[in-house]
Design an enzyme around this catalytic site. Structure first.
Site, short mmCIF file in Angstrom:
data_model
loop_
_atom_site.label_atom_id
_atom_site.label_comp_id
_atom_site.label_asym_id
_atom_site.label_seq_id
_atom_site.Cartn_x
_atom_site.Cartn_y
_atom_site.Cartn_z
NE ARG A 237 -3.74 -2.40 0.72
CZ ARG A 237 -4.76 -2.69 1.52
NH1 ARG A 237 -5.21 -1.77 2.36
NH2 ARG A 237 -5.33 -3.88 1.49
CD GLU A 239 -3.12 3.05 3.29
OE1 GLU A 239 -4.29 3.25 3.58
OE2 GLU A 239 -2.48 2.04 3.68
NE ARG A 245 -5.64 2.77 12.52
CZ ARG A 245 -6.92 2.49 12.46
NH1 ARG A 245 -7.38 1.37 12.94
NH2 ARG A 245 -7.75 3.35 11.93
CG HIS A 246 -2.03 3.18 8.14
ND1 HIS A 246 -2.66 3.91 9.13
CD2 HIS A 246 -2.99 2.72 7.31
CE1 HIS A 246 -3.97 3.88 8.89
NE2 HIS A 246 -4.20 3.17 7.80
CD GLU A 387 -10.03 -2.19 9.34
OE1 GLU A 387 -10.44 -1.02 9.30
OE2 GLU A 387 -9.51 -2.77 8.37
CB SER A 390 -11.99 -4.85 6.35
OG SER A 390 -11.75 -4.86 5.01
NE ARG A 438 -3.77 -1.90 10.91
CZ ARG A 438 -4.68 -1.20 10.26
NH1 ARG A 438 -5.97 -1.46 10.44
NH2 ARG A 438 -4.31 -0.23 9.46
O1 4AD Z 1 -9.22 -3.27 5.00
P1 4AD Z 1 -8.35 -3.81 3.92
O2 4AD Z 1 -7.75 -2.81 3.00
O3 4AD Z 1 -9.22 -4.86 3.12
C1 4AD Z 1 -8.80 -5.62 2.06
O4 4AD Z 1 -7.67 -5.66 1.64
C2 4AD Z 1 -9.86 -6.51 1.51
N1 4AD Z 1 -9.41 -7.09 0.23
C3 4AD Z 1 -10.16 -7.60 2.48
C4 4AD Z 1 -11.28 -8.46 2.06
O5 4AD Z 1 -11.15 -9.67 2.05
N2 4AD Z 1 -12.39 -7.87 1.75
O6 4AD Z 1 -7.20 -4.67 4.55
C5 4AD Z 1 -7.47 -5.80 5.35
C6 4AD Z 1 -6.71 -5.72 6.66
C7 4AD Z 1 -7.14 -4.58 7.58
O7 4AD Z 1 -8.24 -4.93 8.36
C8 4AD Z 1 -5.91 -4.36 8.41
O8 4AD Z 1 -5.83 -5.31 9.45
C9 4AD Z 1 -4.80 -4.64 7.43
O9 4AD Z 1 -5.33 -5.46 6.43
N3 4AD Z 1 -4.28 -3.41 6.85
C10 4AD Z 1 -3.08 -2.87 7.13
N4 4AD Z 1 -2.10 -3.26 7.97
C11 4AD Z 1 -0.98 -2.52 8.03
N5 4AD Z 1 -0.78 -1.42 7.28
C12 4AD Z 1 -1.72 -0.98 6.41
N6 4AD Z 1 -1.50 0.09 5.66
C13 4AD Z 1 -2.93 -1.72 6.31
N7 4AD Z 1 -4.06 -1.60 5.57
C14 4AD Z 1 -4.86 -2.62 5.91
#
Ligand code: 4AD
Length: 464
Positions: A237, A239, A245-246, A387, A390, A438
């Site tokens: 990502r 981001e 937490r990112h 979270e 998701s 996480r």
């Molecule tokens: O919420 P996210 O972006 O969802 C998906 O990727 C979907 N494809 C999932 C699905 O099956 N629908 O990411 C899922 C999880 C989040 O809940 C969080 O725990 C973790 O990935 N996550 C991160 N962890 C660390 N750094 C980040 N930048 C994160 N972004 C999401």
């Protein structure tokens, strides 16, 4: 070859035997003709003593030993002895080694910080300051710059044992539920979770991305009749969120499954899975958790299966001091944490599922609720109000999927083969994505995700 002994195996039963150990110099004290060394192998430590009486070792040997720098790797030959008093501060309290020979295998350079400083908790340092003492500690950035050293501390050794355990429990539980492990590509043509936070790159002259999740491919596996799949793999990502937490690269634990009637079938699996993870950690990894808690104090989180709808969550927040919360908006970190505290108080669990989110705040592939399309068959899962997961039931109708992608501004050519995969008969299905770092961070009540990533990647860090 000679017989090597592990430091953690040095017990009374070996008294008077000669052993050979390869370990690090953890600490050295020399006085005159004698020297006391602490040898460390991973998290196990043992005291080693040297007396220059010219029969066991010479004066020169003692001098040589005391001059080996801390953290160097040494081969030590010695006789196991049972001391009169047990040895405080060493994991092997009931024995010591009477050194008969020592040789430096790999000498350590001057350390950028003392490992004990890196292992001091923020609480310890604060408590000392209150007593008027100055206790050196090192900042997170210096630790991360020298992560290969920082990882040698007992708490870090334990954190990554716990991380490994979470993956193991994830795998074994899902395999027992009839899931199959898959591996999907990380070099892909288009963004899988929307265009903003994607790393773009050149793929043999054509534009490509690093996968933001295995989302599209795990769904195609379902269309290919794999029925129930999971994957443990890196997620990228781009981001620019520099938060606790990112990360820009993290480990995704993904699952996807065909369902018969209701997305609750996925929630059943998630609850079973996290019941097994919480239970497995608390029972089999109690020692590691205690080591982590001695550096970063925390309480083992409680687990009860609990499902609340998004509107129920909003109602709790409104009653609990957040009257202005938007009933159709996403929850920010502050609201999620507040809800976590209220849930803990009311239901006594650190784990809960919030489901039926407004469609507007979920990705294009999310299935709208059949009774009210303003809401969706989707869910987030929380530990301590943050979270970790998701997921959702997915749209499996290619026409609706096309409409949703256009509405969300996704360039269709990039995802054409994904949409096509639903044209030839696709079972209703749903799944979830778990962030490994996480889970470990929140289970252990740690304050920063960098503590649970071996070599974290964030907007400001690409090395080591
Ligand atoms: O919420 P996210 O972006 O969802 C998906 O990727 C979907 N494809 C999932 C699905 O099956 N629908 O990411 C899922 C999880 C989040 O809940 C969080 O725990 C973790 O990935 N996550 C991160 N962890 C660390 N750094 C980040 N930048 C994160 N972004 C999401």
């Amino acid at each position: 070859t000679r017989k090597w002994t592990e430091v953690e195996q040095l017990e009374k039963e070996l008294a008077d035997q000669t052993v050979l150990v390869r370990a690090r110099i953890h600490n050295t004290r020399g006085k005159g003709k004698s020297a006391f060394l602490v040898l460390r192998q991973r998290t196990a430590t043992v005291q080693a003593i040297m007396f220059a009486d010219e029969t066991t070792v010479s004066k020169g040997m003692v001098k040589y030993a005391t001059q080996i720098p801390k953290e160097s790797i040494v081969d030590v030959e010695g006789i196991v002895k049972v001391p009169e008093k047990s040895i405080d501060g060493c994991s092997q309290k009931d024995v010591e080694l009477q050194v008969t020979g020592i040789r430096a295998v790999s000498r350590a350079a001057v350390l950028p910080f003392e490992l004990v400083d890196a292992a001091r908790s923020e609480e310890e340092v604060k408590a000392a300051a209150e007593r008027g003492e100055v206790m050196p500690t090192v900042g997170q950035d210096l630790r991360l710059d020298n992560r290969f050293l920082d990882l040698r501390t007992p708490a870090n050794q334990a954190i990554f044992k716990v991380q490994s355990a979470v993956c193991q429990l994830f795998k074994t539980t899902l395999l027992a539920e009839g899931f199959q492990e898959i591996h999907t590509p990380k070099l892909i043509a288009g963004a899988s979770e929307g265009g903003a936070a994607v790393f773009r790159l050149d793929y043999m002259g054509v534009p490509a991305c690093l996968a933001q999740s295995p989302q599209l491919y795990k769904q195609m596996a379902i269309c290919a009749d794999f029925n129930r799949v999971f994957e443990i793999g890196p997620v990228f990502r781009a981001e620019f969120s520099y938060t606790h937490r990112h990360l820009c690269e993290f480990m995704g634990l993904d699952l996807e499954m065909a369902i018969h009637e209701h997305y609750f079938e996925v929630l059943d699996v998630i609850e079973k899975l996290f019941g097994a993870i919480f239970n497995g950690l608390a029972t089999t990894y109690a020692k590691e958790l205690a080591v982590i808690a001695s550096q970063y104090p925390f309480e083992i989180p409680t687990f009860k299966p609990l499902r609340l709808t998004f509107p129920e969550g909003i109602a709790m927040l409104k009653e609990g001091g957040y009257p202005d919360v938007d009933p159709m908006g996403d929850l920010n970190t502050e609201l999620e944490r507040a809800l976590g505290r209220m849930v803990k108080e009311k239901y006594g669990t650190d784990f809960f599922i919030l489901h039926r989110y407004p469609s507007a705040v979920r990705p294009f592939y999310t299935m709208p609720c059949s009774d009210d399309p303003a809401y969706s068959n989707s869910y987030d899962v929380f530990i301590r109000g943050e979270e970790i997961i998701s997921g959702a039931q997915r749209v499996h109708d290619p026409e609706l999927l096309t409409t949703r992608a256009i509405e969300c501004g996704i360039p269709l050519p990039e995802i054409q083969s994904y949409i096509d995969s639903f044209k030839y008969g696709a079972p209703p299905h749903g799944g979830a994505g778990v962030g490994l770092e996480r889970v470990v961070m929140l289970y252990c009540g740690l304050n920063n995700i960098r503590k649970t990533s071996m070599f974290p990647r964030d907007p400001k860090r690409l090395t080591p």
